[in-house]
Write a protein that holds these residues in place. Structure first.
Motif, mmCIF file in Angstrom:
data_model
loop_
_atom_site.group_PDB
_atom_site.id
_atom_site.type_symbol
_atom_site.label_atom_id
_atom_site.label_comp_id
_atom_site.label_asym_id
_atom_site.label_seq_id
_atom_site.Cartn_x
_atom_site.Cartn_y
_atom_site.Cartn_z
ATOM 1 N N ASP A 125 0.373 4.033 -2.740
ATOM 2 C CA ASP A 125 -0.011 5.404 -2.384
ATOM 3 C C ASP A 125 0.967 6.413 -2.987
ATOM 4 O O ASP A 125 0.570 7.489 -3.456
ATOM 5 C CB ASP A 125 -0.059 5.566 -0.866
ATOM 6 C CG ASP A 125 -1.270 4.879 -0.241
ATOM 7 O OD1 ASP A 125 -2.235 4.585 -0.983
ATOM 8 O OD2 ASP A 125 -1.244 4.629 0.979
ATOM 9 N N ASP A 128 -7.760 11.510 -7.445
ATOM 10 C CA ASP A 128 -7.410 10.315 -6.687
ATOM 11 C C ASP A 128 -7.549 9.113 -7.613
ATOM 12 O O ASP A 128 -8.294 9.153 -8.599
ATOM 13 C CB ASP A 128 -8.334 10.147 -5.476
ATOM 14 C CG ASP A 128 -7.868 9.037 -4.539
ATOM 15 O OD1 ASP A 128 -6.646 8.797 -4.485
ATOM 16 O OD2 ASP A 128 -8.720 8.403 -3.894
ATOM 17 N N ARG A 187 0.833 -1.203 0.000
ATOM 18 C CA ARG A 187 0.000 0.000 0.000
ATOM 19 C C ARG A 187 0.872 1.259 0.000
ATOM 20 O O ARG A 187 0.528 2.255 -0.665
ATOM 21 C CB ARG A 187 -0.935 0.007 1.203
ATOM 22 C CG ARG A 187 -1.774 1.274 1.295
ATOM 23 C CD ARG A 187 -2.851 1.174 2.339
ATOM 24 N NE ARG A 187 -3.889 0.247 1.953
ATOM 25 C CZ ARG A 187 -4.905 0.551 1.153
ATOM 26 N NH1 ARG A 187 -4.999 1.776 0.624
ATOM 27 N NH2 ARG A 187 -5.826 -0.345 0.867
ATOM 28 N N ASP A 221 0.073 9.383 -5.679
ATOM 29 C CA ASP A 221 0.500 10.782 -5.520
ATOM 30 C C ASP A 221 1.157 11.289 -6.799
ATOM 31 O O ASP A 221 0.909 12.417 -7.245
ATOM 32 C CB ASP A 221 1.483 10.907 -4.353
ATOM 33 C CG ASP A 221 0.812 10.758 -3.000
ATOM 34 O OD1 ASP A 221 -0.430 10.867 -2.940
ATOM 35 O OD2 ASP A 221 1.532 10.515 -2.008
#
Length: 417
Positions: A49, A64, A45, A53
């Motif tokens: 993540d 997102d 994760r 970004d």
């Protein structure tokens, strides 16, 4: 499960790897969230993540990107991901080592799937284990949606479709020429190549899959007139110049033959195909073809010896996460020509297709080929008689893929030669 129950149109699985990152970047650049419900997946994760970004910084359209976490060795986590998506688009290889549980999860949940594999032995395994169940569950499992084997397979389909329309007859033989290009090879690609030789050294079924030119055909149909890939320098029968063996021929030729078989032999049961690397005419062409064939033969011989193979994989090959920069991936190019010869009512004819792009074939171009394959499946933008099965790009998606690739800068042209 209805389409409305699925959260995502496409999940890019292995998105933090080199090929997966390129695919995720391409899809977020090409589509916005209104056009494509996209998620990225993998084991970490934290790394996912960080990727999100980066993707959202690059794009004004994406605030997102959803993240899904699982493990290639945990079937239940893979089933949960498959249940939530229309199409799993995976770059996680070597597929021989990591691919089977994901294919099984997609078959069980009726989820479409596409990948980048060039591992003939593994494709043969998925055909034998999962084709019937995939047909029953309406899961389209489409292998080899990158440089292996979209240009060869879709290029052949372009030639054959044109021949049928213009001449009322198929091409009896097709020659695929790697006419030019520049690019790089990743650690992941070489890891898959090493896995192929490892399987051939230890598994009789894998050896048979690499030995038999028809090993990807349906059961009971794994024989024919085609002798298989060229192994020595040869003067080409269609272009009259010297050619060397193609390192991609063992994959691409078998994929094209499977397409013909799955589609019901529209090109004939005696259809022949071959892929080669042109080296020019005269003594220089002959010498270049001889040197290329010798180099490929020596490399194959070295990879067939266990200790030498292990040493190359450990000390010479780049690591599986290594690959080109974004700039390098956009700087490469490739051009493949496909020549088909047949006989119509008015006599012999020759048809030629060109398939290429001004991007690195293994990354920049492959990201688009894989990404657009996934979108074709997610939107049911296919020209295929199949709702499910272990398929090829030509039999499972067809000419809509060529049209989409033209729209993003590829050459995919066909006409009389």
């Amino acid at each position: 499960m209805t389409n409305a129950d699925r959260k995502h149109d496409v999940v890019v699985w292995g998105a933090t790897g080199v090929a997966g990152r390129f695919a995720a970047e391409y899809l977020t650049e090409r589509y916005d969230p209104e056009a494509l419900s996209l998620a990225v997946g993998g084991r970490s994760r934290e790394r996912l993540d960080a990727l999100v970004d980066d993707l959202t910084r690059r794009s004004d359209a994406w605030d997102d990107v959803p993240v899904v976490v699982g493990d290639a060795t945990d079937p239940e986590s893979l089933r949960a991901i498959a249940r939530d998506t229309e199409v799993v688009c995976t770059t996680v290889g070597p597929y021989t080592a990591y691919g089977t549980p994901l294919v099984e999860a997609c078959v069980e949940t009726g989820t479409d799937y596409c990948d980048l594999t060039g591992e003939v032995n593994w494709v043969r395994e998925t055909v034998d284990r999962f084709h019937e169940a995939a047909v029953e569950n309406e899961a389209r499992i489409v292998h080899s949606c990158g440089f292996d084997s979209v240009p060869a397979d879709i290029g052949t389909l372009l030639v054959q479709s044109f021949a049928a329309e213009a001449h009322g007859a198929p091409c009896e033989s097709v020659r695929i020429y790697l006419d030019g290009g520049s690019g790089s090879v990743s650690g992941g690609t070489l890891a898959s190549f090493g896995e192929l030789f490892e399987a051939a050294a230890t598994d009789p079924l894998a050896r048979e899959a690499l030995r038999n030119p028809y090993s990807l055909a349906p059961r009971g149909e794994r024989s024919g007139v085609d002798p298989g890939e060229q192994r020595w320098p040869r003067r080409d029968p269609l272009r009259g110049e010297w050619t060397a063996p193609s390192p991609m021929a063992p994959v691409n030729e078998r994929v094209v033959r499977r397409s013909n078989a799955l589609l019901g032999y529209p090109w004939g049961r005696e259809f022949k195909c071959g892929e080669v690397v042109p080296t020019g005419s005269g003594p220089v062409g002959a010498a270049t073809a001889t040197a290329a064939a010798g180099g490929l033969g020596l490399f194959s011989a070295a990879m067939s010896v266990g200790p030498v193979r292990d040493a190359l994989r450990r000390y010479v090959f780049p690591d599986p996460g290594e690959g080109p920069t974004r700039e390098e991936a956009e700087a490469g190019s490739f051009l493949i020509r496909v020549l088909g010869r047949g006989t119509g009512a008015d006599g012999p004819f020759t048809v030629e297709a060109e398939f290429g792009a001004d991007r690195d074939p293994g990354y920049g171009a492959t990201a688009r080929m894989l990404g657009e394959s996934a979108v074709c499946l997610a939107r049911d933008d296919v020209d295929s008689p199949f709702d499910g099965g272990v398929l090829t790009p030509a039999s499972g998606i067809g000419l809509p893929l060529a049209e989409r690739l033209r729209d993003v800068g590829f050459t995919a042209a066909v006409g009389e030669s």
